[in-house]
Design a protein around this motif. Structure first.
Motif, mmCIF file in Angstrom:
data_model
loop_
_atom_site.group_PDB
_atom_site.id
_atom_site.type_symbol
_atom_site.label_atom_id
_atom_site.label_comp_id
_atom_site.label_asym_id
_atom_site.label_seq_id
_atom_site.Cartn_x
_atom_site.Cartn_y
_atom_site.Cartn_z
ATOM 1 N N PRO A 108 1.484 27.557 19.070
ATOM 2 C CA PRO A 108 0.548 26.066 19.492
ATOM 3 C C PRO A 108 1.549 25.561 20.827
ATOM 4 O O PRO A 108 0.841 24.562 21.675
ATOM 5 N N ARG A 131 -4.262 24.920 22.732
ATOM 6 C CA ARG A 131 -4.035 24.892 20.892
ATOM 7 C C ARG A 131 -5.335 23.928 21.315
ATOM 8 O O ARG A 131 -6.200 24.131 22.413
ATOM 9 N N ASN A 132 -6.221 23.901 19.958
ATOM 10 C CA ASN A 132 -7.846 23.693 20.585
ATOM 11 C C ASN A 132 -7.933 22.453 19.293
ATOM 12 O O ASN A 132 -8.673 23.022 18.802
ATOM 13 N N GLN A 133 -8.168 21.506 19.972
ATOM 14 C CA GLN A 133 -8.528 19.900 19.186
ATOM 15 C C GLN A 133 -9.803 20.019 19.124
ATOM 16 O O GLN A 133 -10.848 20.089 20.102
ATOM 17 N N HIS A 141 -12.737 17.804 17.577
ATOM 18 C CA HIS A 141 -13.369 16.216 16.462
ATOM 19 C C HIS A 141 -14.615 15.949 16.212
ATOM 20 O O HIS A 141 -15.808 16.963 16.883
ATOM 21 N N ALA A 147 -15.026 19.180 13.920
ATOM 22 C CA ALA A 147 -13.824 19.483 12.868
ATOM 23 C C ALA A 147 -14.046 19.035 11.558
ATOM 24 O O ALA A 147 -13.597 20.402 10.672
ATOM 25 N N ASP A 203 -6.679 19.116 12.241
ATOM 26 C CA ASP A 203 -5.451 18.079 13.365
ATOM 27 C C ASP A 203 -5.133 18.131 14.369
ATOM 28 O O ASP A 203 -4.803 17.405 14.713
ATOM 29 N N SER A 204 -4.034 19.217 14.138
ATOM 30 C CA SER A 204 -3.350 19.683 15.086
ATOM 31 C C SER A 204 -3.568 20.724 15.556
ATOM 32 O O SER A 204 -3.133 20.993 17.108
ATOM 33 N N GLY A 205 -4.977 20.931 15.855
ATOM 34 C CA GLY A 205 -5.628 22.146 17.027
ATOM 35 C C GLY A 205 -5.195 23.161 16.936
ATOM 36 O O GLY A 205 -5.404 23.954 17.928
ATOM 37 N N HIS A 246 3.661 19.324 15.035
ATOM 38 C CA HIS A 246 3.315 17.962 15.785
ATOM 39 C C HIS A 246 4.599 17.403 16.252
ATOM 40 O O HIS A 246 3.869 16.373 17.567
ATOM 41 N N ARG A 282 3.170 17.985 20.293
ATOM 42 C CA ARG A 282 2.239 17.774 20.095
ATOM 43 C C ARG A 282 2.301 15.935 20.722
ATOM 44 O O ARG A 282 2.251 15.855 21.594
ATOM 45 N N SER A 305 2.492 14.449 24.522
ATOM 46 C CA SER A 305 1.468 13.322 24.958
ATOM 47 C C SER A 305 2.835 12.321 26.265
ATOM 48 O O SER A 305 2.502 12.108 26.644
#
Length: 320
Positions: free
Chosen positions: A65, A69-71, A73, A77, A105-107, A136, A139, A143
């Motif tokens: 990851p 990553r594949n987020q 929504h 989701a 949630d973490s993709g 996390h 991620r 960010s």
């Protein structure tokens, strides 16, 4: 001064948002590192009892990851969580619902095949919780990087906005980047109610100009368009090139179009007059369009306006 005050307030807001994200992400990273340290001895002991192949699978799941990553929504989701939960339940995974939630949630659902190989293990949840904290952390670091890039972009635009060429020499300038500087600075006024349509050439367009003077042109025209639409509507910025068959000169034509109230015929001939304004007292000096006209003339260019109810277009023509 009123428009400058709004611009400064908007920039402060734009910088405050990524700074808040950096602060929140940093706190989460510190918390994750603390938890990882507390559990490290236990994980090392558990890993030492695992076959080499399973250790490799675990570390592969943790590190993949960082690169992709594949987020997901919303409904997509929720659908994935349900499918993953059902699949893990069939494989005998403890707390399959929790694992499915964390994975989506973490993709990191792309690494589900690795989890399927490990989820029936007695101590799977210990490994999963330890690994998800690393994910996390990655991620949150991403960010922070995105927030820093956002702040850098704003500061770069501010530098271009405030810099003045004291020598007064024309500079070969990327016209698209020059306009984008202003759009970056006005992002806070634009993003909530205004849709921007960009109709740019496929490649960069360079012209010899006074770039900081031109920024004042786009600032006035774009801010006027935003106000004319009461901060809700469509702002279209198009750039074209054309050749004048009579003079054999190439021209860059920049059009700034809005879906505001337009300009009435009664005042259209007066809008470039110094101190003429239709804004409320304290909202405008009546000098903005006069400054625009003078800068365009300084570039041996021309400016025209077309207006009807619900549509206004300023066209700035600059020699290439």
């Amino acid at each position: 001064m009123a428009s400058l005050g709004q611009l400064i307030a908007g920039i402060a807001h734009e910088i405050n948002n990524p700074m808040g994200a950096i602060k929140a992400s940093s706190q989460l990273i510190l918390e994750n590192i603390k938890n990882q340290i507390l559990n490290q001895e236990k994980i090392i002991h558990l890993l030492s009892s695992k076959p080499l192949e399973k250790r490799k699978l675990f570390f592969k799941w943790m590190t993949e990851p960082f690169e992709k990553r594949n987020q997901l929504h919303g409904s997509e989701a929720r659908k994935q969580k349900k499918l993953i939960n059902e699949k893990l339940e069939r494989l005998g995974c403890k707390d399959s619902e929790f694992v499915a939630e964390e994975v989506v949630d973490s993709g990191v659902q792309n690494g589900l095949s690795i989890i399927e190989h490990l989820c029936h293990e007695e101590d799977f949840l210990d490994f999963f919780n330890y690994g998800i904290q690393y994910i996390h952390t990655s991620r949150n670091l991403n960010s922070i990087l995105e927030s820093i890039q956002r702040v850098s972009k704003i500061l770069y635009a501010l530098k271009n906005f405030s810099h003045f060429d004291k020598k007064g020499n024309k500079i070969n300038t990327d016209l698209i980047a020059n306009i984008e500087t202003v759009l970056i600075l006005y992002n806070s006024q634009i993003k909530n109610g205004i849709r921007i349509v960009r109709e740019y050439p496929d490649s960069n367009l360079y012209i010899d100009c006074y770039p900081n003077d031109l920024i004042q042109v786009w600032t006035n025209l774009i801010f006027n368009a935003i106000q004319a639409m009461s901060y809700k509507g469509v702002l279209t910025i198009s750039i074209q090139t054309e050749k004048d068959s009579f003079t054999n000169l190439n021209w860059a034509k920049i059009q700034i179009e809005d879906t505001g109230t337009g300009i009435s015929d009664a005042i259209k001939d007066r809008i470039f007059e110094p101190f003429f304004t239709t804004k409320e007292l304290g909202e405008g000096s009546g000098l903005g369009l006069d400054i625009v006209r003078r800068i365009v003339q300084k570039h041996d260019g021309k400016i025209e306006v077309f207006s009807k109810p619900g549509n206004k277009i300023f066209t700035v023509s600059l020699p290439i």
